[in-house]
Design a protein around this motif. Structure first.
Motif, mmCIF file in Angstrom:
data_model
loop_
_atom_site.group_PDB
_atom_site.id
_atom_site.type_symbol
_atom_site.label_atom_id
_atom_site.label_comp_id
_atom_site.label_asym_id
_atom_site.label_seq_id
_atom_site.Cartn_x
_atom_site.Cartn_y
_atom_site.Cartn_z
ATOM 1 N N ASP A 43 0.822 -1.211 0.000
ATOM 2 C CA ASP A 43 0.000 0.000 0.000
ATOM 3 C C ASP A 43 0.861 1.267 0.000
ATOM 4 O O ASP A 43 0.471 2.290 -0.584
ATOM 5 N N LEU A 44 2.001 1.191 0.670
ATOM 6 C CA LEU A 44 2.915 2.340 0.711
ATOM 7 C C LEU A 44 3.739 2.463 -0.570
ATOM 8 O O LEU A 44 4.427 3.460 -0.773
ATOM 9 N N GLY A 45 3.672 1.435 -1.424
ATOM 10 C CA GLY A 45 4.418 1.469 -2.680
ATOM 11 C C GLY A 45 5.895 1.172 -2.531
ATOM 12 O O GLY A 45 6.700 1.554 -3.384
ATOM 13 N N VAL A 46 6.264 0.429 -1.455
ATOM 14 C CA VAL A 46 7.683 0.184 -1.202
ATOM 15 C C VAL A 46 7.999 -1.303 -1.048
ATOM 16 O O VAL A 46 9.117 -1.658 -0.646
ATOM 17 N N LEU A 47 7.054 -2.181 -1.350
ATOM 18 C CA LEU A 47 7.269 -3.611 -1.135
ATOM 19 C C LEU A 47 8.490 -4.118 -1.905
ATOM 20 O O LEU A 47 9.254 -4.942 -1.391
ATOM 21 N N ASP A 48 8.695 -3.634 -3.121
ATOM 22 C CA ASP A 48 9.802 -4.115 -3.953
ATOM 23 C C ASP A 48 11.159 -3.805 -3.334
ATOM 24 O O ASP A 48 12.163 -4.454 -3.673
ATOM 25 N N LEU A 49 11.206 -2.826 -2.419
ATOM 26 C CA LEU A 49 12.482 -2.482 -1.788
ATOM 27 C C LEU A 49 12.990 -3.609 -0.892
ATOM 28 O O LEU A 49 14.162 -3.625 -0.509
ATOM 29 N N GLY A 50 12.114 -4.556 -0.564
ATOM 30 C CA GLY A 50 12.534 -5.683 0.258
ATOM 31 C C GLY A 50 13.600 -6.534 -0.394
ATOM 32 O O GLY A 50 14.310 -7.284 0.288
ATOM 33 N N ASP A 51 13.733 -6.448 -1.712
ATOM 34 C CA ASP A 51 14.733 -7.235 -2.437
ATOM 35 C C ASP A 51 16.070 -6.505 -2.562
ATOM 36 O O ASP A 51 17.002 -7.026 -3.177
ATOM 37 N N ALA A 52 16.174 -5.307 -1.987
ATOM 38 C CA ALA A 52 17.423 -4.546 -2.075
ATOM 39 C C ALA A 52 18.540 -5.268 -1.326
ATOM 40 O O ALA A 52 18.301 -5.967 -0.341
ATOM 41 N N ASP A 53 19.758 -5.088 -1.811
ATOM 42 C CA ASP A 53 20.934 -5.713 -1.199
ATOM 43 C C ASP A 53 21.450 -4.795 -0.098
ATOM 44 O O ASP A 53 22.207 -3.860 -0.349
ATOM 45 N N LEU A 54 21.026 -5.076 1.136
ATOM 46 C CA LEU A 54 21.400 -4.220 2.259
ATOM 47 C C LEU A 54 22.898 -4.280 2.533
ATOM 48 O O LEU A 54 23.520 -3.275 2.904
ATOM 49 N N ASP A 55 23.496 -5.455 2.344
ATOM 50 C CA ASP A 55 24.937 -5.579 2.559
ATOM 51 C C ASP A 55 25.703 -4.676 1.599
ATOM 52 O O ASP A 55 26.700 -4.055 1.971
ATOM 53 N N LEU A 56 25.230 -4.606 0.360
ATOM 54 C CA LEU A 56 25.889 -3.751 -0.625
ATOM 55 C C LEU A 56 25.766 -2.287 -0.242
ATOM 56 O O LEU A 56 26.736 -1.523 -0.340
ATOM 57 N N LEU A 57 24.575 -1.874 0.207
ATOM 58 C CA LEU A 57 24.383 -0.488 0.623
ATOM 59 C C LEU A 57 25.310 -0.125 1.779
ATOM 60 O O LEU A 57 25.929 0.944 1.790
ATOM 61 N N MET A 58 25.426 -1.033 2.759
ATOM 62 C CA MET A 58 26.294 -0.773 3.900
ATOM 63 C C MET A 58 27.760 -0.721 3.476
ATOM 64 O O MET A 58 28.540 0.110 3.960
ATOM 65 N N ALA A 59 28.150 -1.614 2.554
ATOM 66 C CA ALA A 59 29.529 -1.612 2.062
ATOM 67 C C ALA A 59 29.837 -0.315 1.320
ATOM 68 O O ALA A 59 30.949 0.231 1.433
ATOM 69 N N GLN A 60 28.872 0.195 0.578
ATOM 70 C CA GLN A 60 29.074 1.459 -0.132
ATOM 71 C C GLN A 60 29.228 2.623 0.838
ATOM 72 O O GLN A 60 30.045 3.528 0.611
ATOM 73 N N ASP A 61 28.462 2.600 1.929
ATOM 74 C CA ASP A 61 28.599 3.645 2.948
ATOM 75 C C ASP A 61 29.992 3.617 3.561
ATOM 76 O O ASP A 61 30.617 4.660 3.789
ATOM 77 N N ASP A 62 30.473 2.422 3.854
ATOM 78 C CA ASP A 62 31.801 2.280 4.441
ATOM 79 C C ASP A 62 32.875 2.746 3.458
ATOM 80 O O ASP A 62 33.817 3.447 3.831
ATOM 81 N N ALA A 63 32.717 2.363 2.191
ATOM 82 C CA ALA A 63 33.706 2.731 1.177
ATOM 83 C C ALA A 63 33.737 4.236 0.948
ATOM 84 O O ALA A 63 34.810 4.821 0.702
ATOM 85 N N ALA A 64 32.580 4.889 1.023
ATOM 86 C CA ALA A 64 32.532 6.344 0.827
ATOM 87 C C ALA A 64 33.352 7.055 1.889
ATOM 88 O O ALA A 64 34.070 8.031 1.596
ATOM 89 N N ALA A 65 33.284 6.573 3.138
ATOM 90 C CA ALA A 65 34.072 7.187 4.206
ATOM 91 C C ALA A 65 35.559 6.932 3.999
ATOM 92 O O ALA A 65 36.395 7.828 4.217
ATOM 93 N N GLU A 66 35.911 5.719 3.587
ATOM 94 C CA GLU A 66 37.317 5.404 3.344
ATOM 95 C C GLU A 66 37.879 6.265 2.210
ATOM 96 O O GLU A 66 39.025 6.725 2.270
ATOM 97 N N THR A 67 37.077 6.500 1.173
ATOM 98 C CA THR A 67 37.508 7.345 0.058
ATOM 99 C C THR A 67 37.777 8.775 0.521
ATOM 100 O O THR A 67 38.762 9.412 0.117
ATOM 101 N N LEU A 68 36.894 9.284 1.387
ATOM 102 C CA LEU A 68 37.111 10.622 1.937
ATOM 103 C C LEU A 68 38.392 10.689 2.736
ATOM 104 O O LEU A 68 39.147 11.665 2.650
ATOM 105 N N ASP A 69 38.653 9.658 3.526
ATOM 106 C CA ASP A 69 39.870 9.633 4.335
ATOM 107 C C ASP A 69 41.114 9.645 3.457
ATOM 108 O O ASP A 69 42.086 10.357 3.738
ATOM 109 N N VAL A 70 41.101 8.849 2.397
ATOM 110 C CA VAL A 70 42.247 8.811 1.471
ATOM 111 C C VAL A 70 42.470 10.190 0.851
ATOM 112 O O VAL A 70 43.603 10.676 0.747
ATOM 113 N N ALA A 71 41.380 10.834 0.445
ATOM 114 C CA ALA A 71 41.490 12.167 -0.157
ATOM 115 C C ALA A 71 42.040 13.180 0.840
ATOM 116 O O ALA A 71 42.857 14.052 0.484
ATOM 117 N N ARG A 72 41.626 13.077 2.101
ATOM 118 C CA ARG A 72 42.112 14.003 3.131
ATOM 119 C C ARG A 72 43.599 13.806 3.375
ATOM 120 O O ARG A 72 44.361 14.771 3.480
#
Length: 372
Positions: free
Chosen positions: A317-346
């Protein structure tokens, strides 16, 4: 300057004494059982950081546009109100929108701080207590970061949204140890994480990008903890107990989607409440934003085992059921990698600055040789 002086509407009191359910639980078994939680505990210890040194607080923030997000993302954009506004008025819209968003982030992080402390108290297992202790420190750091950003860079705060406060109260009032975590980390912080990510990816202001990126790296660990601890626990519950928690999730999701809309910003800018609500409801930007907000919540709820027919229907009903198939591990890994990239740049930027300083010193010595 006192925080009270920065609020758009001064809170009636300086404190809110939320009702708290449950009792502190001691365990005499000092041999933690779950290696996965102990791994997270070790990672939580290894990845503690100091916001004073890791974040470059000297980075300037444009007071007329604190987040540098395109105006098209604002719910007022394209309306008659927006078209009649002067450049100064539009500056106020941007400032108030940023202040409201980060104020709710701040209040939510304080809620996460208190809920994490409750997990330390009420969790029956030592492994969860140990990990949650590291999360308490993380959440304290997040409160510190958002407080400083609002005080020093925006200079404006909004009180906590009534619905956010209500969901916090429901989470803390329940005597069951898992409810504070389900309400806070899965629902409130899950929605906040999605909002963090949307702003992080859209902002052109380096300071906002830095602090959101580093906070999200911490939150990746918190989500991982919730998935492990709650998934294991929910396998032990009866169907009736699972349905109770699914009802809690359904009510919380509807509350967060329908009631946390930033109407306070439009009201402070002079719009009537009914008019503000009409604009928000008609906004295509808000419709998309509401959907994306559930990008972290739905797959997490599914992963921990709350996926009964009524809950699935609510998400449909909320129009978000399909989001249940999202790869949560991938999203978390991307968040971690984004911080590591910032650190390298700094680190790279600091090295370049140091090399430039050495070259400048050498050049100065060559131009002005010491006297014989």
């Amino acid at each position: 300057m006192s925080t009270r002086d920065l609020y758009t509407q001064t809170p009636e009191t300086d404190r809110w004494a939320a009702g708290v359910g449950g009792r502190p639980v001691f365990t005499w078994e000092y041999d933690p059982e779950r290696g996965r939680l102990l791994d997270l505990y070790q990672k939580g210890k290894d990845r503690q950081w100091d916001s004073t040194t890791r974040i470059d607080w000297d980075l300037p923030v444009d007071p007329e546009d604190p987040l540098g997000i395109p105006d098209e993302a604002n719910v007022l954009y394209g309306t008659d109100h927006w078209n009649r506004m002067s450049a100064t008025d539009r500056t106020q819209v941007r400032r108030h929108a940023a202040a409201w968003q980060f104020s709710q982030f701040l209040h939510g992080e304080q809620g996460a701080l208190i809920c994490a402390a409750r997990i330390v108290e009420t969790s029956p297992g030592l492994d969860a207590k140990l990990y949650s202790a590291t999360q308490v420190v993380d959440e304290a750091r997040h409160v510190e970061i958002y407080t400083r950003f609002l005080h020093e860079k925006i200079g404006l705060l909004y009180p906590i949204n009534d619905s956010l406060q209500g969901l916090l109260a429901d989470s803390l009032n329940d005597s069951r140890w898992d409810l504070p975590y389900l309400g806070m980390q899965v629902l409130i912080e899950g929605l906040a994480l999605a909002a963090f990510g949307l702003i992080r990816d859209a902002t052109t202001q380096p300071l906002a990008k830095q602090l959101l990126t580093y906070v999200m790296q911490d939150e990746a660990r918190h989500v991982a903890f919730g998935r492990i601890a709650l998934r294991d626990y929910y396998r032990q519950l009866s169907d009736a107990e699972l349905r109770e928690r699914e009802e809690f999730v359904i009510e919380g999701c509807h509350l967060m989607r329908d009631r946390i809309q930033g109407l306070e910003v439009l009201e402070n800018l002079g719009l009537r409440t009914d008019e503000a609500r009409r604009i928000v409801e008609a906004s295509e930007t808000m419709r998309l934003f509401r959907t994306l907000l559930f990008a972290r919540v739905v797959p997490c709820v599914k992963d921990i085992g709350l996926w009964g027919p009524r809950l699935r229907q609510a998400y449909l009903d909320l129009g978000v059921l399909d989001l249940g198939d999202a790869d949560l591990d991938l999203l978390m890994a991307q968040d971690d990698a984004a911080a590591e990239t910032l650190d390298v740049a700094r680190v790279h930027a600091a090295q370049e600055q140091r090399v430039a300083e050495v070259h400048a010193t050498i050049a100065a010595g060559q131009n002005h040789p010491p006297p014989r």
